[in-house]
Design a protein around this motif. Structure first.
Motif, PDB file in Angstrom:
ATOM      1  N   TRP A 176      36.661  41.908  38.996  1.00 50.91           N
ATOM      2  CA  TRP A 176      37.369  43.047  39.595  1.00 50.91           C
ATOM      3  C   TRP A 176      36.989  43.223  41.065  1.00 50.91           C
ATOM      4  CZ3 TRP A 176      41.419  45.665  38.030  1.00 50.91           C
ATOM      5  CH2 TRP A 176      41.725  45.697  36.659  1.00 50.91           C
ATOM      6  N   GLY A 177      35.726  43.052  41.333  1.00 50.06           N
ATOM      7  CA  GLY A 177      35.244  43.270  42.700  1.00 50.06           C
ATOM      8  C   GLY A 177      35.868  42.294  43.684  1.00 50.06           C
ATOM      9  N   LEU A 178      35.907  41.013  43.316  1.00 46.06           N
ATOM     10  CA  LEU A 178      36.486  40.009  44.224  1.00 46.06           C
ATOM     11  C   LEU A 178      37.996  40.200  44.326  1.00 46.06           C
ATOM     12  CD1 LEU A 178      34.514  36.719  43.416  1.00 46.06           C
ATOM     13  CD2 LEU A 178      34.021  38.488  45.103  1.00 46.06           C
ATOM     14  N   THR A 179      38.617  40.525  43.204  1.00 43.72           N
ATOM     15  CA  THR A 179      40.078  40.716  43.203  1.00 43.72           C
ATOM     16  C   THR A 179      40.465  41.900  44.085  1.00 43.72           C
ATOM     17  OG1 THR A 179      40.182  39.773  40.994  1.00 43.72           O
ATOM     18  CG2 THR A 179      42.068  41.100  41.685  1.00 43.72           C
ATOM     19  N   LEU A 180      39.727  42.996  43.949  1.00 41.15           N
ATOM     20  CA  LEU A 180      40.046  44.183  44.762  1.00 41.15           C
ATOM     21  C   LEU A 180      39.627  44.001  46.222  1.00 41.15           C
ATOM     22  CD1 LEU A 180      39.287  47.011  42.176  1.00 41.15           C
ATOM     23  CD2 LEU A 180      41.515  46.198  42.962  1.00 41.15           C
TER      24      LEU A 180
END
Ligand SMILES: Cc1cc2nc3c(=O)[nH]c(=O)nc-3n(C[C@H](O)[C@H](O)[C@H](O)COP(=O)(O)O)c2cc1C
Length: 191
Positions: A176-180
């Motif tokens: 989630w962190g990299l995607t966001l």
């Protein structure tokens, strides 16, 4: 966004939400931060609420401590909230700290490590979810929930189970962190 920026470790803030004297949260939070830091894909910033001296009353203007705290939230790209359960809720110190931020939480993932008796802090987590929804953050389904009254909390098997669950949480937070990170860079969030 270049390859180096796209793939560098996620800046993850681990927030220890209990500042109670003789708390269990200190050991749990530091253990989790250690597991996370050892992986290499999360750059851990430990924010222990017992170490912050916030104003007695919610200030009209943020003082030095509040500003320093929200700057650390702003820098983070993902969060792990380490929370106990108090009377089916979460500590007031944690709510105070969460409320100091607003934009700093936006369009970022939040995962939970909870602990308590029998329900392992799940009631606290379920009360925190709407708080973070209000702040436009994304809460993760899977967390690490520790029952402090379970018969085996220190045996090798229990520790291994706890470690494996921590890694699953960190894998998902990383996704989630990299995607966001990419999403926020591609287009401004619409609040
Ligand atoms: C004021 C208070 C209320 C509590 N209420 C609950 C509760 O509702 N459910 C639960 O599972 N544990 C409850 N407990 C037990 C705590 O989860 C346990 O003591 C835990 O260690 C508290 O976290 P801390 O030591 O990091 O402050 C409560 C503890 C305190 C101090």
């Amino acid at each position: 966004m270049g390859e180096a920026e796209r793939t560098r470790p996620l800046r993850t803030a681990v927030i220890i939400g209990s500042n109670r004297e003789s708390r269990a949260g200190d050991a749990i939070g530091r253990w989790f931060a250690g597991v996370a830091a050892a992986r290499g894909d999360h750059e851990i910033d430990l924010l222990d609420l017992a170490e912050w001296r916030f104003p007695e009353r919610f200030p009209d203007r943020p003082d030095e401590a509040v500003t320093a705290f929200t700057e650390r939230l702003d820098r983070a790209e993902g969060f792990v909230i380490v929370t106990p359960e108090y009377n089916r809720g979460y500590p007031s110190a944690l709510k105070e700290a969460v409320d100091y931020g607003y934009d700093e939480w936006q369009a970022k993932p939040v995962a939970f490590v909870s602990y308590g008796y029998h329900w392992a802090g799940r009631y606290a987590v379920e009360q925190l979810r709407p708080v973070f929804t209000e702040l436009h953050a994304v809460t993760l389904r899977d967390g690490l929930h520790l029952d402090l009254l379970a018969e085996d909390t220190t045996g090798a098997e229990a520790l291994e189970r706890r470690r494996r669950t921590a890694h699953t949480l960190l894998d998902q937070l990383g996704w989630w962190g990299l995607t966001l990170r990419e999403g926020r860079a591609a287009r401004p969030y619409v609040a």
